[in-house]
Design a protein around this motif. Structure first.
Motif, short mmCIF file in Angstrom:
data_model
loop_
_atom_site.label_atom_id
_atom_site.label_comp_id
_atom_site.label_asym_id
_atom_site.label_seq_id
_atom_site.Cartn_x
_atom_site.Cartn_y
_atom_site.Cartn_z
N ARG A 111 24.37 12.73 22.65
CA ARG A 111 24.83 12.07 21.42
C ARG A 111 25.42 10.69 21.74
O ARG A 111 25.16 9.72 21.02
N ALA A 112 26.19 10.59 22.83
CA ALA A 112 26.79 9.31 23.21
C ALA A 112 25.71 8.28 23.53
O ALA A 112 25.81 7.11 23.11
N LEU A 113 24.68 8.69 24.24
CA LEU A 113 23.60 7.76 24.58
C LEU A 113 22.87 7.27 23.33
O LEU A 113 22.57 6.08 23.19
N ARG A 114 22.60 8.19 22.41
CA ARG A 114 21.87 7.80 21.21
C ARG A 114 22.71 6.89 20.31
O ARG A 114 22.19 5.97 19.69
N GLU A 115 24.00 7.16 20.23
CA GLU A 115 24.87 6.31 19.41
C GLU A 115 24.96 4.90 19.97
O GLU A 115 25.20 3.95 19.24
N GLU A 116 24.75 4.77 21.28
CA GLU A 116 24.74 3.45 21.93
C GLU A 116 23.37 2.79 21.86
O GLU A 116 23.21 1.66 22.34
N GLY A 117 22.40 3.48 21.30
CA GLY A 117 21.05 2.94 21.21
C GLY A 117 20.23 3.08 22.48
O GLY A 117 19.21 2.41 22.64
N ASN A 118 20.67 3.96 23.38
CA ASN A 118 19.94 4.18 24.64
C ASN A 118 18.72 5.06 24.37
O ASN A 118 18.86 6.20 23.94
N PRO A 119 17.49 4.58 24.63
CA PRO A 119 16.27 5.33 24.32
C PRO A 119 15.78 6.25 25.43
O PRO A 119 14.66 6.76 25.37
N LEU A 120 16.60 6.47 26.46
CA LEU A 120 16.17 7.29 27.60
C LEU A 120 15.58 8.63 27.14
O LEU A 120 16.25 9.39 26.44
N GLY A 161 19.60 14.14 19.38
CA GLY A 161 18.76 13.07 19.92
C GLY A 161 17.90 13.43 21.10
O GLY A 161 17.19 12.58 21.63
N ALA A 162 17.92 14.70 21.54
CA ALA A 162 17.07 15.10 22.66
C ALA A 162 15.60 15.05 22.24
O ALA A 162 15.27 15.28 21.07
N ASP A 163 14.73 14.75 23.18
CA ASP A 163 13.31 14.67 22.89
C ASP A 163 12.59 16.00 23.05
O ASP A 163 11.54 16.22 22.46
N ASP A 164 13.14 16.87 23.87
CA ASP A 164 12.53 18.18 24.09
C ASP A 164 13.62 19.13 24.58
O ASP A 164 14.70 18.70 24.99
N TYR A 165 13.32 20.44 24.53
CA TYR A 165 14.33 21.45 24.81
C TYR A 165 13.65 22.65 25.45
O TYR A 165 12.71 23.20 24.88
N MET A 166 14.09 23.02 26.64
CA MET A 166 13.53 24.18 27.34
C MET A 166 14.66 25.15 27.69
O MET A 166 15.78 24.74 27.96
N THR A 167 14.32 26.44 27.68
CA THR A 167 15.31 27.45 28.04
C THR A 167 15.02 28.01 29.43
O THR A 167 13.88 28.05 29.88
N LYS A 168 16.08 28.43 30.10
CA LYS A 168 15.97 29.08 31.41
C LYS A 168 15.74 30.57 31.21
O LYS A 168 16.33 31.16 30.29
N PRO A 169 14.95 31.21 32.06
CA PRO A 169 14.15 30.62 33.13
C PRO A 169 12.93 29.89 32.56
O PRO A 169 12.48 30.19 31.45
N PHE A 170 12.40 28.96 33.33
CA PHE A 170 11.27 28.17 32.86
C PHE A 170 10.19 28.14 33.93
O PHE A 170 10.45 28.37 35.12
N ALA A 171 8.98 27.86 33.50
CA ALA A 171 7.87 27.71 34.44
C ALA A 171 7.87 26.29 34.98
O ALA A 171 7.87 25.33 34.20
N PRO A 172 7.92 26.10 36.30
CA PRO A 172 7.96 24.75 36.85
C PRO A 172 6.84 23.85 36.35
O PRO A 172 7.05 22.67 36.07
N GLU A 173 5.62 24.43 36.21
CA GLU A 173 4.48 23.64 35.76
C GLU A 173 4.70 23.12 34.34
O GLU A 173 4.31 22.00 34.01
N GLU A 174 5.35 23.94 33.50
CA GLU A 174 5.59 23.50 32.13
C GLU A 174 6.63 22.39 32.09
O GLU A 174 6.49 21.42 31.33
N GLN A 223 18.18 4.96 11.76
CA GLN A 223 17.72 4.96 13.15
C GLN A 223 16.91 6.22 13.43
O GLN A 223 17.20 7.30 12.90
N LEU A 224 15.88 6.09 14.26
CA LEU A 224 15.04 7.22 14.65
C LEU A 224 15.25 7.54 16.12
O LEU A 224 15.43 6.64 16.94
N SER A 225 15.18 8.83 16.46
CA SER A 225 15.18 9.22 17.87
C SER A 225 13.83 8.84 18.47
O SER A 225 12.87 8.58 17.72
N PRO A 226 13.71 8.77 19.79
CA PRO A 226 12.41 8.42 20.39
C PRO A 226 11.27 9.32 19.91
O PRO A 226 10.17 8.83 19.60
N LYS A 227 11.50 10.62 19.82
CA LYS A 227 10.43 11.52 19.40
C LYS A 227 10.11 11.36 17.92
O LYS A 227 8.94 11.41 17.52
N GLU A 228 11.13 11.16 17.08
CA GLU A 228 10.89 10.91 15.66
C GLU A 228 10.05 9.65 15.48
O GLU A 228 9.11 9.62 14.66
#
Length: 227
Positions: free
Chosen positions: A64-73, A94-107, A152-157
């Motif tokens: 949230r802090a990064l997005r409020e500062e306009g950081n598009p990382l 503002g996250a672009d994607d979300y994965m849960t543990k455990p995860f497949a390394p390839e994914e 403002q839009l998030s990178p994915k939006e």
């Protein structure tokens, strides 16, 4: 390309760094939220893998802090919390994607490739000002405008709306969207982002809408557009 890994579990952080190096990336690590935020602000990263449960400042707060500062990382959130409310909060901050543990390394690698694909890896440059109905998309500021009002839009939006606007009211197949924005992974994140965009259309008071064509895809609609 360098990836920032913010993870407080030493073994997992080490495993992620090795996975990234095997995949051809460099990696830096931070073990708490404030340290991760400081490194992200310093720049030089193509993406970040951000754990939610962090000491000092949790992943939601860092994002949230990064997005409020306009950081598009580009940010891939990683957590053991699989509940829908947690996932929605991660995407909404503002996250672009979300994965849960455990995860497949390839994914995980596939999703990172999708996030970094538009960081100068042969993608065409962003159009200088797409428009549809009463909306105007500003690529330089990553913002959406209507009659003096903006949001403002998030990178994915931004990437999703740019793709839909580029079709000028035609259907954009779901498979193509998933392939271009999520590396082909079947994921209900797409529906969440469609919902986010609809809410922003409503906030701006736009006449435009996003139609869902079941099992086919999505289309921008304008009631004033000739059939």
């Amino acid at each position: 390309m360098k990836v920032l890994v913010v993870e407080d579990e030493p073994r997992l952080a080490e495993a992620l760094v090795q996975l990234l190096r095997d995949g051809g990336w460099e990696a830096d690590t931070a073990a708490d939220g404030p340290a991760g935020l400081a490194l992200a602000r310093a720049g030089g990263y193509g993406a970040a893998v951000l754990d939610v449960m962090l000491p000092g400042l949790d992943g939601f707060g860092v994002c949230r802090a990064l997005r409020e500062e306009g950081n598009p990382l580009p940010i891939l959130m990683l957590t053991a919390r699989s509940g829908v409310p947690d996932k929605v909060e991660g995407l909404d901050c503002g996250a672009d994607d979300y994965m849960t543990k455990p995860f497949a390394p390839e994914e995980l690698l596939a999703r990172l490739r999708a996030l970094t694909r538009r960081q100068g890896q042969g993608e065409p440059p962003a159009p200088q000002g797409l428009a549809f109905a009463d909306l105007r998309l500003d690529p330089s500021a990553r913002s959406l405008h209507r009659e003096g009002k903006s949001v403002q839009l998030s990178p994915k939006e931004f990437e999703l709306l740019r793709l839909l606007m580029g079709r000028a009211g035609a259907v954009c197949p779901k498979g193509e969207i998933l392939d271009r924005l999520w590396g082909g992974a079947e994921d209900n994140n797409l529906e969440a982002y469609i919902s986010f965009l609809r809410k922003k259309f409503f906030y701006l008071g736009s006449r435009a809408s996003i139609a869902t064509l079941r099992k086919v895809g999505y289309r921008l609609d304008d009631p004033d557009r000739p059939a």
